[in-house]
Structure formats: structure tokens, C-alpha cells
Scaffold this active site. Structure first.
Site, mmCIF file in Angstrom:
data_model
loop_
_atom_site.group_PDB
_atom_site.id
_atom_site.type_symbol
_atom_site.label_atom_id
_atom_site.label_comp_id
_atom_site.label_asym_id
_atom_site.label_seq_id
_atom_site.Cartn_x
_atom_site.Cartn_y
_atom_site.Cartn_z
ATOM 1 N N GLY A 23 20.506 -26.339 16.239
ATOM 2 C CA GLY A 23 19.329 -27.206 16.186
ATOM 3 C C GLY A 23 18.306 -26.854 17.249
ATOM 4 N N ASP A 24 18.778 -26.525 18.454
ATOM 5 C CA ASP A 24 17.875 -26.121 19.536
ATOM 6 C C ASP A 24 17.139 -24.836 19.156
ATOM 7 O OD1 ASP A 24 19.234 -28.198 20.882
ATOM 8 O OD2 ASP A 24 20.717 -26.774 21.631
#
Length: 299
Positions: free
Chosen positions: A250-251
Site C-alpha cells: 500500500g505504501d
């Protein structure tokens, strides 16, 4: 300048096992050590994409020193607050037939240290991007994200918030440039289970109606969905590959999106963000540009 803030960075000790047996001695087949936390992960992937950033947050003890040194070795500028007591946490990630995580608690952050972080934020100028990512330690006030965005509200910045629940919902009044829940987190915020793209789209629009300018929703192997600030929806199917690691995907998507949006092209931003998230998921560590290019060629 892009600023990332990581309240509780960590040393991640990743252990690979054929199969874990609870209550018995287990021997690994391989191990890796990585240094990060959600904001630091974003900084590292931005670096791969040629975008400089400054990593802020809190570090403590010998583990904190190791984290800061590694981030600097990666060519990322740091301006961490050094805590006087405790040690930055160590997280144990067990990769077996299932992923199991043992996450440390981290050091106590006192009021003087928090005030020092806010002084460092005085350097943020019009046109800068500030990324708030992840949960916050119990020792910090629950409205810390709000306090940060309130301090920066007199400047024309792009705020990016990758968080869940009330932590995200409570900052929408500051009209962040980008929010990025996954589809499970999006449903949890509204007390519903989202099963179709149409349902995900409906609730992503609710976040926009509440103040978010752009809403990016990651959907695991299904790819990602974007509602841009013009109100247009975009969908990118997931890339093909073998999932090896979910930590930091996600990052990576946030970093890819921010790199791609620099020319104002939402379609490309979504494409690059999805490729960056996939490149991390299909690798043992964070996404590299080579892996991203490989996925982008799938089209």
C-alpha cells in the site's frame, strides 16, 4: 519537497519457514532484515522513482540509530526526533504457509519530543507534500493527524493520508489531496462489507463528499480504483505475478501514484501506483523500478 512522517518506525526481521509449529523449536529457511515503517516505505519507493523526500518521525536507542543510518544510506534525507529513552521497535514477520506478524510496541513519545516534531514542520512550504501514514502509538493523542494538518492549514500543501477508521475520517475536513484506504478498510469505516466494484465506488465517493480531493482504493489482486478531484472514476486491473510479500504494498502504491500524478495524468498515476504496489507484493522487499517497469509492460 515531499515530507513523510513515521511515528513508530521499526526494524523488520523477516523469517521464512516451511511450516510453523507452535510450542516447538522452529528453524528458518531464510531471513531478511529491513528498516522502515509506512512513511519510510513511501520515501524509499519515491527514491526508486527519482523523487527526493525528507523522512520525519521518532527514533530511539540502538535500533533507532540503525533505522536512521539505513535510511540515509538509501540516499534519503532524514530529520528524525531522537528520543532519550527506549528503543525503536523490532517487528518479527513470519513467512510460512500463512503470514504471521509480531509487532513491537515502540518507545514512549513525550510532549517535548512531540513539540520538536511540530517545530520541524515549520520548514514545510507552499507546494510541498506531507504524507501521514499508518496508525499512531498509544502514547500520542488520538487527534495528532488533525493537529498536524491544522498547523499546516495556512500553507498550500498537498496532504496525503494513508490511515483507517476515525484517524482518516477526522481529517477529511482539511480536504487532503489524497486518501488511500484498501477496500476492507473503506467498508469498515462505514460499517458495511464491500463486495463489488460498484459498492467500492459508491463509498469512495462518500469519502470525497466528506472532503477528500482524490480517493485511491487498493483492492489487492483486483487492482485499484481512483475517484479523482474532477469527480471522474478510474479502474486499473491488478498485474499478474506471484505474491511473496504484502508488507509495504500500500505504501508503494501511494509513492507510485504521487510520482505519476506530477504531470496531472490520473490514468498514468493510477497505473504507476498499481504497478508499484504489485512490484512490492511480487518481491521479497520493496518495489524496484526494474520490477515496476516489468509490470508496466504487461499493460
Amino acid at each position: 519537497m515531499v515530507y513523510t512522517i513515521t511515528f513508530n518506525p521499526a526494524v523488520d526481521y523477516v523469517v521464512h519457514l516451511e511450516d510453523i509449529k507452535v510450542g516447538a523449536v522452529n528453524r528458518s529457511t531464510a531471513e531478511e532484515i529491513s528498516f522502515g515503517g509506512k512513511g519510510i516505505n513511501v520515501s524509499m519507493v519515491l527514491k526508486e522513482l527519482g523523487i527526493p523526500s525528507r523522512a520525519l518521525g521518532f527514533v530511539a536507542g540502538f535500533t533507532g540509530e540503525a533505522i536512521e543510518n539505513k535510511v540515509k544510506e538509501m540516499g534519503i534525507e532524514t530529520d528524525f526526533v531522537r528520543l532519550k529513552r527506549g528503543n525503536s521497535r523490532i517487528n518479527v514477520k513470519i513467512q510460512s504457509s500463512q503470514e504471521t506478524e509480531l509487532n513491537g510496541q515502540g518507545p514512549q513519545i513525550d510532549q517535548p519530543a512531540l513539540e520538536e516534531l511540530f517545530r520541524k514542520l515549520d520548514a514545510v512550504q507552499d507546494g510541498d507534500t506531507v504524507i501521514l501514514a499508518g496508525s499512531i502509538p498509544d502514547c500520542l493523542p488520538s487527534d495528532i493527524y488533525e493537529k498536524i494538518l491544522e498547523q499546516l492549514s495556512d500553507r498550500q500543501i498537498q496532504a496525503v493520508v494513508d490511515a483507517t477508521g476515525e484517524l482518516l475520517l477526522n481529517v477529511l475536513k482539511y480536504k487532503p489531496f489524497l486518501v488511500k484506504p484498501n477496500h476492507f478498510e473503506l467498508g469498515e469505516m462505514f460499517g458495511v462489507a464491500l463486495r463489488t466494484r460498484e459498492e467500492i465506488l459508491e463509498y469512495a465517493k462518500k469519502l470525497q463528499e466528506m472532503g477528500a480531493r482524490n480517493v485511491l482504493v487498493s483492492m489487492a489482486e483486483e487492482g485499484a480504483l481512483l475517484i479523482d478531484e474532477e469527480g471522474e472514476s478510474h479502474i486499473r486491473a491488478g498485474y499478474q505475478g506471484t505474491v511473496k510479500n504484502s508488507v509495504g504494498a500500500g505504501d508503494s502504491m501511494v509513492a507510485g501514484f504521487l510520482a505519476g500524478i506530477r504531470d496531472g495524468d490520473y490514468e498514468y498515476a493510477l497505473e504507476l501506483g498499481t504497478a508499484a504496489g504489485g512490484a512490492t507484493a511480487f518481491s521479497d522487499g520493496l518495489a524496484t523500478w526494474e520490477k515496476m517497469k516489468e509490470l508496466l509492460e504487461q499493460k
